[in-house]
Design a protein around this motif. Sequence first.
Motif, PDB file in Angstrom:
ATOM      1  N   VAL A   1      -2.729   4.951  -2.255  1.00 56.61           N
ATOM      2  CA  VAL A   1      -3.622   5.512  -1.250  1.00 56.61           C
ATOM      3  C   VAL A   1      -3.426   7.020  -1.176  1.00 56.61           C
ATOM      4  O   VAL A   1      -2.366   7.494  -0.754  1.00 56.61           O
ATOM      5  CB  VAL A   1      -3.354   4.879   0.135  1.00 56.61           C
ATOM      6  CG1 VAL A   1      -4.356   5.401   1.153  1.00 56.61           C
ATOM      7  CG2 VAL A   1      -3.412   3.354   0.055  1.00 56.61           C
ATOM      8  N   MET A   2      -4.428   7.784  -1.608  1.00 58.17           N
ATOM      9  CA  MET A   2      -4.360   9.237  -1.464  1.00 58.17           C
ATOM     10  C   MET A   2      -4.657   9.592  -0.016  1.00 58.17           C
ATOM     11  O   MET A   2      -5.609   9.067   0.581  1.00 58.17           O
ATOM     12  CB  MET A   2      -5.384   9.902  -2.389  1.00 58.17           C
ATOM     13  CG  MET A   2      -5.168  11.397  -2.544  1.00 58.17           C
ATOM     14  SD  MET A   2      -3.647  11.771  -3.431  1.00 58.17           S
ATOM     15  CE  MET A   2      -3.087  13.236  -2.532  1.00 58.17           C
ATOM     16  N   CYS A   3      -3.832  10.466   0.558  1.00 58.41           N
ATOM     17  CA  CYS A   3      -3.951  10.800   1.976  1.00 58.41           C
ATOM     18  C   CYS A   3      -4.056  12.299   2.190  1.00 58.41           C
ATOM     19  O   CYS A   3      -3.625  13.105   1.360  1.00 58.41           O
ATOM     20  CB  CYS A   3      -2.737  10.276   2.748  1.00 58.41           C
ATOM     21  SG  CYS A   3      -2.512   8.492   2.664  1.00 58.41           S
ATOM     22  N   GLU A   4      -4.605  12.676   3.341  1.00 59.25           N
ATOM     23  CA  GLU A   4      -4.565  14.058   3.791  1.00 59.25           C
ATOM     24  C   GLU A   4      -3.662  14.148   5.016  1.00 59.25           C
ATOM     25  O   GLU A   4      -3.484  13.164   5.735  1.00 59.25           O
ATOM     26  CB  GLU A   4      -5.968  14.576   4.117  1.00 59.25           C
ATOM     27  CG  GLU A   4      -6.659  13.867   5.268  1.00 59.25           C
ATOM     28  CD  GLU A   4      -8.014  14.467   5.594  1.00 59.25           C
ATOM     29  OE1 GLU A   4      -8.272  15.626   5.201  1.00 59.25           O
ATOM     30  OE2 GLU A   4      -8.817  13.779   6.267  1.00 59.25           O
ATOM     31  N   THR A   5      -3.086  15.318   5.238  1.00 54.07           N
ATOM     32  CA  THR A   5      -2.142  15.500   6.341  1.00 54.07           C
ATOM     33  C   THR A   5      -2.850  16.027   7.585  1.00 54.07           C
ATOM     34  O   THR A   5      -3.724  16.899   7.499  1.00 54.07           O
ATOM     35  CB  THR A   5      -1.016  16.462   5.937  1.00 54.07           C
ATOM     36  OG1 THR A   5      -1.588  17.676   5.411  1.00 54.07           O
ATOM     37  CG2 THR A   5      -0.128  15.839   4.873  1.00 54.07           C
ATOM     38  N   LEU A   6      -2.430  15.499   8.744  1.00 62.81           N
ATOM     39  CA  LEU A   6      -3.031  15.869  10.017  1.00 62.81           C
ATOM     40  C   LEU A   6      -1.944  16.187  11.034  1.00 62.81           C
ATOM     41  O   LEU A   6      -0.823  15.674  10.960  1.00 62.81           O
ATOM     42  CB  LEU A   6      -3.883  14.721  10.569  1.00 62.81           C
ATOM     43  CG  LEU A   6      -4.999  14.158   9.702  1.00 62.81           C
ATOM     44  CD1 LEU A   6      -5.617  12.949  10.399  1.00 62.81           C
ATOM     45  CD2 LEU A   6      -6.051  15.198   9.396  1.00 62.81           C
TER      46      LEU A   6
ATOM     47  N   VAL B   1       4.161  14.249  11.416  1.00 62.49           N
ATOM     48  CA  VAL B   1       2.917  14.658  10.774  1.00 62.49           C
ATOM     49  C   VAL B   1       2.193  13.375  10.374  1.00 62.49           C
ATOM     50  O   VAL B   1       2.815  12.419   9.906  1.00 62.49           O
ATOM     51  CB  VAL B   1       3.163  15.548   9.539  1.00 62.49           C
ATOM     52  CG1 VAL B   1       1.848  15.926   8.867  1.00 62.49           C
ATOM     53  CG2 VAL B   1       3.943  16.804   9.929  1.00 62.49           C
ATOM     54  N   LEU B   2       0.877  13.356  10.572  1.00 64.96           N
ATOM     55  CA  LEU B   2       0.098  12.162  10.279  1.00 64.96           C
ATOM     56  C   LEU B   2      -0.476  12.217   8.862  1.00 64.96           C
ATOM     57  O   LEU B   2      -0.726  13.302   8.319  1.00 64.96           O
ATOM     58  CB  LEU B   2      -1.048  12.011  11.283  1.00 64.96           C
ATOM     59  CG  LEU B   2      -0.665  12.010  12.765  1.00 64.96           C
ATOM     60  CD1 LEU B   2      -1.913  11.819  13.621  1.00 64.96           C
ATOM     61  CD2 LEU B   2       0.372  10.931  13.061  1.00 64.96           C
ATOM     62  N   ILE B   3      -0.681  11.050   8.270  1.00 63.64           N
ATOM     63  CA  ILE B   3      -1.356  10.952   6.980  1.00 63.64           C
ATOM     64  C   ILE B   3      -2.520   9.971   7.103  1.00 63.64           C
ATOM     65  O   ILE B   3      -2.338   8.828   7.503  1.00 63.64           O
ATOM     66  CB  ILE B   3      -0.407  10.532   5.837  1.00 63.64           C
ATOM     67  CG1 ILE B   3       0.633   9.503   6.298  1.00 63.64           C
ATOM     68  CG2 ILE B   3       0.269  11.739   5.235  1.00 63.64           C
ATOM     69  CD1 ILE B   3       1.587   9.049   5.193  1.00 63.64           C
ATOM     70  N   ARG B   4      -3.709  10.480   6.750  1.00 64.16           N
ATOM     71  CA  ARG B   4      -4.932   9.684   6.847  1.00 64.16           C
ATOM     72  C   ARG B   4      -5.449   9.355   5.443  1.00 64.16           C
ATOM     73  O   ARG B   4      -5.664  10.252   4.630  1.00 64.16           O
ATOM     74  CB  ARG B   4      -6.004  10.434   7.633  1.00 64.16           C
ATOM     75  CG  ARG B   4      -7.337   9.676   7.716  1.00 64.16           C
ATOM     76  CD  ARG B   4      -8.243  10.261   8.768  1.00 64.16           C
ATOM     77  NE  ARG B   4      -8.575  11.654   8.515  1.00 64.16           N
ATOM     78  CZ  ARG B   4      -9.131  12.456   9.428  1.00 64.16           C
ATOM     79  NH1 ARG B   4      -9.389  11.986  10.653  1.00 64.16           N
ATOM     80  NH2 ARG B   4      -9.412  13.712   9.142  1.00 64.16           N
ATOM     81  N   PRO B   5      -5.675   8.091   5.140  1.00 69.60           N
ATOM     82  CA  PRO B   5      -6.178   7.702   3.825  1.00 69.60           C
ATOM     83  C   PRO B   5      -7.555   8.293   3.526  1.00 69.60           C
ATOM     84  O   PRO B   5      -8.435   8.329   4.402  1.00 69.60           O
ATOM     85  CB  PRO B   5      -6.254   6.177   3.914  1.00 69.60           C
ATOM     86  CG  PRO B   5      -5.213   5.815   4.933  1.00 69.60           C
ATOM     87  CD  PRO B   5      -5.295   6.916   5.956  1.00 69.60           C
TER      88      PRO B   5
ATOM     89  N   ALA C   1       0.857  -1.187   0.000  1.00 70.22           N
ATOM     90  CA  ALA C   1       0.000   0.000   0.000  1.00 70.22           C
ATOM     91  C   ALA C   1       0.892   1.236   0.000  1.00 70.22           C
ATOM     92  O   ALA C   1       1.616   1.481   0.978  1.00 70.22           O
ATOM     93  CB  ALA C   1      -0.920   0.000   1.213  1.00 70.22           C
ATOM     94  N   THR C   2       0.855   1.983  -1.078  1.00 74.22           N
ATOM     95  CA  THR C   2       1.677   3.197  -1.194  1.00 74.22           C
ATOM     96  C   THR C   2       0.853   4.408  -0.781  1.00 74.22           C
ATOM     97  O   THR C   2      -0.138   4.760  -1.427  1.00 74.22           O
ATOM     98  CB  THR C   2       2.187   3.371  -2.632  1.00 74.22           C
ATOM     99  OG1 THR C   2       3.026   2.248  -2.962  1.00 74.22           O
ATOM    100  CG2 THR C   2       2.995   4.653  -2.772  1.00 74.22           C
ATOM    101  N   TYR C   3       1.264   5.033   0.323  1.00 71.43           N
ATOM    102  CA  TYR C   3       0.606   6.234   0.832  1.00 71.43           C
ATOM    103  C   TYR C   3       1.189   7.457   0.111  1.00 71.43           C
ATOM    104  O   TYR C   3       2.408   7.614   0.029  1.00 71.43           O
ATOM    105  CB  TYR C   3       0.840   6.367   2.335  1.00 71.43           C
ATOM    106  CG  TYR C   3      -0.051   5.524   3.211  1.00 71.43           C
ATOM    107  CD1 TYR C   3      -0.325   4.187   2.910  1.00 71.43           C
ATOM    108  CD2 TYR C   3      -0.613   6.056   4.369  1.00 71.43           C
ATOM    109  CE1 TYR C   3      -1.140   3.418   3.727  1.00 71.43           C
ATOM    110  CE2 TYR C   3      -1.429   5.298   5.204  1.00 71.43           C
ATOM    111  CZ  TYR C   3      -1.688   3.978   4.876  1.00 71.43           C
ATOM    112  OH  TYR C   3      -2.483   3.210   5.692  1.00 71.43           O
ATOM    113  N   ILE C   4       0.308   8.324  -0.363  1.00 67.21           N
ATOM    114  CA  ILE C   4       0.711   9.505  -1.141  1.00 67.21           C
ATOM    115  C   ILE C   4       0.104  10.736  -0.491  1.00 67.21           C
ATOM    116  O   ILE C   4      -1.082  10.740  -0.128  1.00 67.21           O
ATOM    117  CB  ILE C   4       0.216   9.362  -2.599  1.00 67.21           C
ATOM    118  CG1 ILE C   4       0.865   8.128  -3.258  1.00 67.21           C
ATOM    119  CG2 ILE C   4       0.504  10.611  -3.411  1.00 67.21           C
ATOM    120  CD1 ILE C   4       0.068   7.567  -4.404  1.00 67.21           C
TER     121      ILE C   4
END
Length: 354
Positions: free
Chosen positions: A91-96, A70-74, A22-25
Amino acid sequence: MASNTELLSRFMTLPQNGLIQATYIWIDAIGELRQKTMTIDRLPTSPSELKIWNFDGSSTGQAPGHNSDVLIRPVAIFKDPFRTGGENILVMCETLNTDLSAHATNHRALAQKIFENPAVKAAETWFGIEQEYSLLDTDGHPLGWPKGGFPGPQGPYYCGVGATKVYGRDIVEAHYRACLYAGVRICGTNAEVMPSQWEFQVGPCEGISVGDHLWMGRFILVQVAEMFNVIVSFDPKPIPGDWNGAGCHTNFSTVAMRNPVGGLDAINTACEKLKPKHLEHIAVYGDGNERRLTGNHETAPIHQFSYGVANRKCSIRIPRQVNEEGYGYLEDRRPGSNSDPYRVASKIADTIIL
């Protein structure tokens, strides 16, 4: 001796023993894409089934070194077109922030609030985005251009065919097929006015999903080009002078605009709402856009708002067919090629609906 591609293929065909990559982006502080990969043991059916991960924000301009997590949420899942031997995913992510609040560079979070507004939901917003970009050699020179010189004047390159008219079609074709495989809602592509400049289109997408699909389309494009040892530039005016810039034209409609009864009136009303907010839109429509929006090369001047039928020198173009049929959509021609689709789409929805 085997090429690097041949050597790599020996490993990429190895079985994965039921495991998944799973590639987090995510998007960094200056709008560049970042990625990293983890192993998971089952294919998720929704982003919420994937764990929230973290990264070193001090290395991406998103945190100081003394407090760098910094967190990344899918938020969206796509099939991985680069690792096709298993059920691998992008996996497109947003930063938290670590308290799960939206990071300052997370423009998706604000957009989500706008698209969750009941009035915006009721409007059934549809978007289609035309992403222009330029292909460069690793020395920064446009792909296929004479070294130290220029090709012939613009004219034969737009939607062109032939070795002296288009450069990089192999990258474009690979990107198109990879997007189709991944599930990105790519709906077309064409060579653009400046040689070595191309465009791909994403849509129609409803609401915030257009941002997820365009960002993933960008990611796949950049990685495909990497494999060809070519650079993708999203600079809105990569070459100064008598050359077209690169935009991110955004097509927009609501259910009222798409209604054969009163649709054109709704489109004209939307244009009038956009007029007093022109500079607010320009502020979120991309960096360096003033070099592109000059009034030349199919653009409107950056400080002037205008709209018209079939006029590519206007800020907002109403397509000829839309005007004749009396319903459809409008095209916002102002966003630059490096604009954030989350900001652009939510700003349009906010101005026209709210």
